[in-house]
Design a protein around this motif. Sequence first.
Motif, mmCIF file in Angstrom:
data_model
loop_
_atom_site.group_PDB
_atom_site.id
_atom_site.type_symbol
_atom_site.label_atom_id
_atom_site.label_comp_id
_atom_site.label_asym_id
_atom_site.label_seq_id
_atom_site.Cartn_x
_atom_site.Cartn_y
_atom_site.Cartn_z
ATOM 1 N N LYS A 80 39.320 53.623 26.682
ATOM 2 C CA LYS A 80 38.011 53.336 26.082
ATOM 3 C C LYS A 80 37.581 54.486 25.168
ATOM 4 C CE LYS A 80 35.533 50.260 26.794
ATOM 5 N NZ LYS A 80 35.399 48.915 26.137
ATOM 6 N N THR A 90 39.265 46.165 32.274
ATOM 7 C CA THR A 90 38.093 46.931 32.688
ATOM 8 C C THR A 90 38.131 47.552 34.084
ATOM 9 O OG1 THR A 90 37.010 44.957 33.575
ATOM 10 C CG2 THR A 90 36.564 45.496 31.252
ATOM 11 N N ASP A 147 38.423 34.945 23.307
ATOM 12 C CA ASP A 147 38.794 35.527 24.604
ATOM 13 C C ASP A 147 40.213 35.082 24.957
ATOM 14 O OD1 ASP A 147 36.834 36.610 27.238
ATOM 15 O OD2 ASP A 147 38.907 35.972 27.600
ATOM 16 N N TYR A 170 42.044 53.803 32.264
ATOM 17 C CA TYR A 170 40.999 52.919 31.707
ATOM 18 C C TYR A 170 40.050 53.700 30.806
ATOM 19 C CZ TYR A 170 36.437 50.669 31.404
ATOM 20 O OH TYR A 170 35.241 50.182 30.931
HETATM 21 P P1 NAD Z 1 35.502 41.810 32.386
HETATM 22 O O1 NAD Z 1 36.785 42.377 32.875
HETATM 23 O O2 NAD Z 1 34.648 41.026 33.314
HETATM 24 O O3 NAD Z 1 35.801 40.849 31.128
HETATM 25 C C1 NAD Z 1 36.667 41.201 30.097
HETATM 26 C C2 NAD Z 1 36.899 39.967 29.227
HETATM 27 O O4 NAD Z 1 37.783 40.349 28.159
HETATM 28 C C3 NAD Z 1 37.582 38.815 29.973
HETATM 29 O O5 NAD Z 1 36.960 37.588 29.638
HETATM 30 C C4 NAD Z 1 39.014 38.842 29.458
HETATM 31 O O6 NAD Z 1 39.643 37.563 29.468
HETATM 32 C C5 NAD Z 1 38.810 39.353 28.036
HETATM 33 N N1 NAD Z 1 40.002 40.008 27.506
HETATM 34 C C6 NAD Z 1 40.805 40.933 28.125
HETATM 35 N N2 NAD Z 1 41.820 41.264 27.313
HETATM 36 C C7 NAD Z 1 41.654 40.562 26.171
HETATM 37 C C8 NAD Z 1 42.384 40.500 24.945
HETATM 38 N N3 NAD Z 1 43.492 41.217 24.751
HETATM 39 N N4 NAD Z 1 41.940 39.685 23.971
HETATM 40 C C9 NAD Z 1 40.813 38.930 24.144
HETATM 41 N N5 NAD Z 1 40.112 38.948 25.289
HETATM 42 C C10 NAD Z 1 40.521 39.753 26.270
HETATM 43 O O7 NAD Z 1 34.729 43.015 31.731
HETATM 44 P P2 NAD Z 1 33.164 43.368 31.720
HETATM 45 O O8 NAD Z 1 32.827 44.081 32.975
HETATM 46 O O9 NAD Z 1 32.406 42.168 31.314
HETATM 47 O O10 NAD Z 1 33.129 44.451 30.550
HETATM 48 C C11 NAD Z 1 32.931 44.055 29.187
HETATM 49 C C12 NAD Z 1 32.929 45.301 28.318
HETATM 50 O O11 NAD Z 1 31.885 46.182 28.731
HETATM 51 C C13 NAD Z 1 34.214 46.134 28.420
HETATM 52 O O12 NAD Z 1 34.527 46.609 27.130
HETATM 53 C C14 NAD Z 1 33.862 47.278 29.348
HETATM 54 O O13 NAD Z 1 34.626 48.416 29.058
HETATM 55 C C15 NAD Z 1 32.395 47.475 29.010
HETATM 56 N N6 NAD Z 1 31.562 48.040 30.106
HETATM 57 C C16 NAD Z 1 31.548 47.460 31.340
HETATM 58 C C17 NAD Z 1 30.691 47.958 32.325
HETATM 59 C C18 NAD Z 1 30.627 47.351 33.707
HETATM 60 O O14 NAD Z 1 29.966 47.909 34.585
HETATM 61 N N7 NAD Z 1 31.257 46.212 33.969
HETATM 62 C C19 NAD Z 1 29.860 49.042 32.040
HETATM 63 C C20 NAD Z 1 29.910 49.618 30.769
HETATM 64 C C21 NAD Z 1 30.754 49.088 29.798
#
Ligand code: NAD
Length: 339
Positions: free
Chosen positions: A157, A85, A33, A153
């Motif tokens: 994706k 995200t 991360d 965004y």
């Molecule tokens: P979040 O923003 O809470 O966490 C993202 C994490 O990725 C963070 O820990 C950040 O430090 C890390 N990160 C960002 N850029 C980075 C990089 N270049 N290299 C390494 N680490 C990096 O996101 P989330 O809500 O936990 O979402 C996680 C995944 O699930 C994402 O791919 C998102 O698209 C997908 N998603 C989220 C939801 C939702 O409702 N939150 C729903 C469907 C899918």
Amino acid sequence: MKTIITGGAGFIGTNYVYYVLSKYPEEQFICIDKLTYAGSLENLEGALKNDNFRFIKGDIADKDFIFKVFEEEKPDVVINFAAETHVDRSVVDPEVFLQTNVIGTGVLLEACRKYGIKRFHQVSTDEVYGDLPLDRPDLFFTEETPLHASSPYSASKASADLLVLAYYRTFNLPVTISRCSNNYGPYQFPEKLIPLMIANALKDKPLPVYSKGENVRDWLYVEDHCEAVDLVVRKGKVGEVYNIGGHNERTNLEVVRIILKELGKSEDLIRFVTDRPGHDKRYAIDPAKINRELGWKPKTNFSEGIKMTIKWYVDNEQWLQNIISGEYQNYYKKMYGNR
Ligand code: NAD
Ligand code: DAU
């Protein structure tokens, strides 16, 4: 078995780390991360006590770093949660979304191709399908729905998803993709609807609802998402996409009212503010495929899940305080100051 979990210090990644550590104590897990504003090592304090878990700080878009980790660790499985995200941030500054979500996914795929892998899993989103009209409650996103992203965004994706599928078709890389609806639960950064409204209500601050609050989201408790991803990684068919959702649609205003009621706060705190540009109307997942093929269905209903989530934020006030007392104040002013 050794699994790399990218983005494991963020909301869903953290929940996933705890889920797999308790389920598979005999396996090895490594979290990569970058620790952006959305990730915190504090989230993983409990996980770091386990001998079978390690944390490596780094950027998935940094090819030298990623290739070095793959060369040293030789992972069997890679699960990519790492992403920028937040839709509103992508409207203000799209570039980092392209860098992490597209280039970063591309770097991981190249590393998998070079060093070999049993499975690469891409954690994607229902937002790649665009939105559905409010007056057609009979329509749902299936895995066959064309990609039709609305925001920088969701476009980033969708691009990543296409790249993942191209690596399957061209290089026979063993990939899977899951596309989930809106998650809620512990450790979600308070820029997203539910934790932001809880944080503001706890401090008796106004609750900024975009437009009239009529837009609809399909909510899933984060642990149900974790269970579904784990199933797809272990039992999903290579080259396939699986939608994840639990038919739990609410308007934003309904969600905000439930939070206020649960916290015993007045609806006078609600403020209707200027809409998000390009705001998607409705998301609604058809989860029939994952239910039929892998036997998955959600365990937590919304009324239970929202209570557990609110309780988590109340019990972890210091976690919330650490975030909202820092750089978050500038973010909040910029995003909501003149809205
Ligand atoms: P979040 O923003 O809470 O966490 C993202 C994490 O990725 C963070 O820990 C950040 O430090 C890390 N990160 C960002 N850029 C980075 C990089 N270049 N290299 C390494 N680490 C990096 O996101 P989330 O809500 O936990 O979402 C996680 C995944 O699930 C994402 O791919 C998102 O698209 C997908 N998603 C989220 C939801 C939702 O409702 N939150 C729903 C469907 C899918
Ligand atoms: O559907 C899955 C997606 O859900 C994920 O891919 C994204 O990473 C995640 O951020 C989420 O996107 P949304 O844009 O749906 O989530 P957000 O919490 O930002 O907004 C939910 C709804 O609430 C949306 O209609 C906008 C509205 N909203 C949001 C905020 C932050 C408000 O009315 N006021 C707010 O202050």
